[in-house]
Design a protein around this motif. Structure first.
Motif, PDB file in Angstrom:
ATOM      1  N   ALA A   1     -27.847  23.907  56.118  1.00 12.19           N
ATOM      2  CA  ALA A   1     -27.189  23.587  54.722  1.00 12.19           C
ATOM      3  C   ALA A   1     -27.188  24.648  53.946  1.00 12.19           C
ATOM      4  O   ALA A   1     -26.103  25.127  53.236  1.00 12.19           O
ATOM      5  N   GLU A   2     -28.352  25.158  53.677  1.00 17.77           N
ATOM      6  CA  GLU A   2     -28.544  26.487  52.688  1.00 17.77           C
ATOM      7  C   GLU A   2     -27.752  27.547  53.005  1.00 17.77           C
ATOM      8  O   GLU A   2     -27.223  28.385  52.523  1.00 17.77           O
ATOM      9  N   ASP A   3     -28.011  27.884  54.521  1.00 20.15           N
ATOM     10  CA  ASP A   3     -27.174  28.994  55.031  1.00 20.15           C
ATOM     11  C   ASP A   3     -25.786  28.957  54.800  1.00 20.15           C
ATOM     12  O   ASP A   3     -25.233  29.796  54.617  1.00 20.15           O
ATOM     13  N   LEU A   4     -25.201  27.891  55.038  1.00 21.88           N
ATOM     14  CA  LEU A   4     -23.671  27.568  54.932  1.00 21.88           C
ATOM     15  C   LEU A   4     -23.119  27.700  53.462  1.00 21.88           C
ATOM     16  O   LEU A   4     -22.268  28.341  53.390  1.00 21.88           O
ATOM     17  N   VAL A   5     -24.221  27.151  52.447  1.00 25.00           N
ATOM     18  CA  VAL A   5     -23.582  27.552  51.233  1.00 25.00           C
ATOM     19  C   VAL A   5     -23.780  29.111  50.839  1.00 25.00           C
ATOM     20  O   VAL A   5     -23.010  29.736  50.105  1.00 25.00           O
ATOM     21  N   GLN A   6     -25.010  29.578  51.247  1.00 21.89           N
ATOM     22  CA  GLN A   6     -25.067  31.062  51.144  1.00 21.89           C
ATOM     23  C   GLN A   6     -23.846  31.749  51.668  1.00 21.89           C
ATOM     24  O   GLN A   6     -23.338  32.741  51.084  1.00 21.89           O
ATOM     25  N   GLU A   7     -23.561  31.443  53.142  1.00 15.28           N
ATOM     26  CA  GLU A   7     -22.161  32.012  53.544  1.00 15.28           C
ATOM     27  C   GLU A   7     -20.935  31.922  52.785  1.00 15.28           C
ATOM     28  O   GLU A   7     -20.248  32.870  52.855  1.00 15.28           O
ATOM     29  N   THR A   8     -20.810  30.660  52.300  1.00 11.67           N
ATOM     30  CA  THR A   8     -20.045  30.444  51.483  1.00 11.67           C
ATOM     31  C   THR A   8     -19.649  31.220  50.140  1.00 11.67           C
ATOM     32  O   THR A   8     -18.359  31.977  49.853  1.00 11.67           O
ATOM     33  N   LEU A   9     -20.853  31.305  49.535  1.00 10.16           N
ATOM     34  CA  LEU A   9     -20.732  32.234  48.449  1.00 10.16           C
ATOM     35  C   LEU A   9     -20.452  33.758  48.593  1.00 10.16           C
ATOM     36  O   LEU A   9     -19.916  34.479  47.836  1.00 10.16           O
ATOM     37  N   VAL A  10     -21.068  34.430  49.943  1.00  5.16           N
ATOM     38  CA  VAL A  10     -20.782  35.678  50.250  1.00  5.16           C
ATOM     39  C   VAL A  10     -19.200  35.908  50.575  1.00  5.16           C
ATOM     40  O   VAL A  10     -18.685  36.847  49.969  1.00  5.16           O
ATOM     41  N   ARG A  11     -18.659  34.827  51.279  1.00  5.50           N
ATOM     42  CA  ARG A  11     -17.361  35.060  51.559  1.00  5.50           C
ATOM     43  C   ARG A  11     -16.416  34.816  50.438  1.00  5.50           C
ATOM     44  O   ARG A  11     -15.405  35.580  50.121  1.00  5.50           O
TER      45      ARG A  11
ATOM     46  N   THR B   1     -12.335  23.128  45.023  1.00 10.94           N
ATOM     47  CA  THR B   1     -11.543  22.907  46.288  1.00 10.94           C
ATOM     48  C   THR B   1     -11.444  23.958  47.116  1.00 10.94           C
ATOM     49  O   THR B   1     -11.821  24.125  48.387  1.00 10.94           O
ATOM     50  N   TRP B   2     -11.414  25.406  46.663  1.00  8.58           N
ATOM     51  CA  TRP B   2     -11.132  26.527  47.078  1.00  8.58           C
ATOM     52  C   TRP B   2     -12.663  26.787  48.069  1.00  8.58           C
ATOM     53  O   TRP B   2     -12.570  27.142  49.265  1.00  8.58           O
ATOM     54  N   LEU B   3     -13.873  26.638  47.052  1.00  6.84           N
ATOM     55  CA  LEU B   3     -14.999  26.829  47.972  1.00  6.84           C
ATOM     56  C   LEU B   3     -15.281  25.759  48.821  1.00  6.84           C
ATOM     57  O   LEU B   3     -15.923  26.190  49.848  1.00  6.84           O
ATOM     58  N   HIS B   4     -15.028  24.678  48.787  1.00  5.87           N
ATOM     59  CA  HIS B   4     -15.264  23.643  49.850  1.00  5.87           C
ATOM     60  C   HIS B   4     -14.557  23.975  50.977  1.00  5.87           C
ATOM     61  O   HIS B   4     -14.877  23.598  52.190  1.00  5.87           O
ATOM     62  N   ARG B   5     -13.083  24.539  50.714  1.00  5.15           N
ATOM     63  CA  ARG B   5     -12.310  24.795  52.067  1.00  5.15           C
ATOM     64  C   ARG B   5     -13.309  25.904  52.760  1.00  5.15           C
ATOM     65  O   ARG B   5     -13.397  26.053  54.156  1.00  5.15           O
ATOM     66  N   ILE B   6     -13.926  27.187  52.294  1.00  6.19           N
ATOM     67  CA  ILE B   6     -14.669  27.979  52.799  1.00  6.19           C
ATOM     68  C   ILE B   6     -15.913  27.465  53.299  1.00  6.19           C
ATOM     69  O   ILE B   6     -15.938  27.741  54.720  1.00  6.19           O
ATOM     70  N   LEU B   7     -16.476  26.585  52.861  1.00 10.18           N
ATOM     71  CA  LEU B   7     -17.662  25.943  53.295  1.00 10.18           C
ATOM     72  C   LEU B   7     -17.287  25.105  54.677  1.00 10.18           C
ATOM     73  O   LEU B   7     -18.067  25.244  55.555  1.00 10.18           O
ATOM     74  N   HIS B   8     -16.303  24.315  54.594  1.00  9.74           N
ATOM     75  CA  HIS B   8     -15.632  23.651  55.607  1.00  9.74           C
ATOM     76  C   HIS B   8     -15.322  24.467  56.817  1.00  9.74           C
ATOM     77  O   HIS B   8     -15.699  24.099  57.993  1.00  9.74           O
ATOM     78  N   ASN B   9     -14.946  25.558  56.610  1.00 10.73           N
ATOM     79  CA  ASN B   9     -14.426  26.475  57.655  1.00 10.73           C
ATOM     80  C   ASN B   9     -15.600  27.182  58.457  1.00 10.73           C
ATOM     81  O   ASN B   9     -15.792  27.414  59.616  1.00 10.73           O
ATOM     82  N   ALA B  10     -16.612  27.232  57.585  1.00 16.60           N
ATOM     83  CA  ALA B  10     -18.187  27.872  58.012  1.00 16.60           C
ATOM     84  C   ALA B  10     -18.525  26.861  58.877  1.00 16.60           C
ATOM     85  O   ALA B  10     -19.303  27.000  60.015  1.00 16.60           O
ATOM     86  N   ALA B  11     -18.537  25.582  58.484  1.00 12.87           N
ATOM     87  CA  ALA B  11     -19.300  24.369  59.318  1.00 12.87           C
ATOM     88  C   ALA B  11     -18.520  24.266  60.506  1.00 12.87           C
ATOM     89  O   ALA B  11     -19.130  23.965  61.549  1.00 12.87           O
ATOM     90  N   VAL B  12     -17.126  24.378  60.473  1.00 19.51           N
ATOM     91  CA  VAL B  12     -16.606  24.284  61.686  1.00 19.51           C
ATOM     92  C   VAL B  12     -16.676  25.437  62.506  1.00 19.51           C
ATOM     93  O   VAL B  12     -16.943  25.120  63.839  1.00 19.51           O
ATOM     94  N   ASP B  13     -16.945  26.814  62.093  1.00 18.17           N
ATOM     95  CA  ASP B  13     -17.326  27.779  63.055  1.00 18.17           C
ATOM     96  C   ASP B  13     -18.553  27.547  63.811  1.00 18.17           C
ATOM     97  O   ASP B  13     -18.732  27.778  64.819  1.00 18.17           O
TER      98      ASP B  13
END
Length: 252
Positions: A28-38, A54-66
C-alpha cells in the motif's frame, strides 16, 4: 504544475484507499509513493477537469491494476460469472444477520473485500467508503458510466457472497490457531525448518485442524520434491541424448 506540498494533503486519503484494496501494508505504501512520483512527473497534464483527489486516485488505481496484472490475480470473469450464477438462482440466499455480523467485524470485512477482483473491489471502496460519485469512479477506472455502475453492482454482490462464505468457513475453523493467510505465509519457512519452535507448533496445529490448508501444504511439499528431482539429469534427459552431447563435445 503540481508541487509536493500540494500533494501532502491528499496522502491520508490515498493511504486509506490503498490499505483497503491491497492486503500488504508495505505494498500500500509503495503504491501511494508510486502515485506521488507519477503525479509529480505528470503534473503538467493535470488541467482541473476533475478534482485533484480524483486524478490521484486514477493514478493509484492504474498502479494497482499494473501490480495485479504482474502478479496474475485471480481471473476476474471466472469469479464474477460464478457469483452471478448463484444470484440468478432463485433458491440462492444468505443469512442476513450472519453477513451483517461479519461485515461489522473490520478484519472479516477487509478479508472479504480482498477476495474480490480488483476492478470490483475498487469500485465498491471508492463509492461506499470514499463517497465518490459514479461519474468520478468512471473517470478513475477509465470506463463508461454504465460499466462503472455494473462494477459497483457486481462488487456488492461479490462482497455479500464472500462474507457469507467466510462465515461458513469461520465456523469450520473455529478454534484453529492462526488465520489461513498467517499459516500459509509461514509454510515456506516451515518447509525449510527455519521457524522458531512456537511458530512451528502453531503452523502444525493449524494444518492438523484446518479443512482447506492441508491440500495446499501437500501440494507445496510435492512440488518442492519434483523441483528437487530436476537436479538428476537422468530423470529428465534421455541417456542417449547425454551420450551424444558428450561425444560431440569431445569431437569439437
Amino acid at each position: 504544475m503540481i508541487d509536493a506540498d500540494t500533494l501532502v494533503a491528499e496522502v491520508p486519503g490515498l493511504m486509506r484507499y490503498a490499505r483497503t484494496i491491497v492486503r500488504d501494508q508495505a505494498l500500500a505504501e509503495d503504491l501511494v509513493q508510486e502515485t506521488l512520483v507519477r503525479a509529480l512527473e505528470r503534473g503538467h497534464s493535470f488541467r482541473g477537469d476533475s478534482s485533484l483527489a480524483t486524478w490521484l486516485h486514477r493514478i493509484l488505481h492504474n498502479a494497482a491494476v499494473d501490480h495485479s496484472r504482474r502478479h496474475r490475480e485471480e481471473p476476474t470473469e471466472d469469479v464474477t460469472t460464478l457469483v452471478e450464477e448463484r444470484w440468478r438462482d432463485e433458491r440462492y440466499s444468505v443469512d442476513a444477520s450472519v453477513v451483517t455480523a461479519r461485515a461489522e467485524t473490520v478484519e472479516a470485512l477487509k478479508d472479504s473485500l480482498l477476495r474480490l477482483p480488483l476492478i470490483y473491489r475498487t469500485a465498491l471502496v471508492l463509492h461506499d467508503m470514499e463517497g465518490l460519485t459514479m461519474p468520478q469512479i468512471a473517470r478513475i477506472q477509465q470506463v463508461q458510466l454504465p460499466a462503472a455502475k455494473q462494477r459497483l453492482r457486481r462488487g456488492r454482490m461479490l462482497l455479500v457472497t464472500a462474507l457469507a462464505s467466510q462465515w461458513e468457513r469461520r465456523v469450520a475453523i473455529a478454534g484453529v490457531p492462526l488465520t489461513c493467510w498467517d499459516a500459509r505465509s509461514r509454510v515456506s519457512d516451515y518447509l525449510d525448518d527455519t521457524l522458531a519452535a512456537r511458530e512451528r507448533h502453531l503452523v502444525e496445529t493449524h494444518l492438523a485442524d484446518c479443512p482447506t490448508c492441508p491440500p495446499l501444504f501437500d501440494a507445496l511439499v510435492q512440488t518442492r520434491r519434483c523441483v528437487g528431482l530436476l537436479r538428476d539429469p537422468d530423470s529428465t534427459i534421455p541417456a542417449d541424448l547425454v551420450k551424444r552431447i558428450v561425444e560431440a563435445s569431445r569431437a569439437s
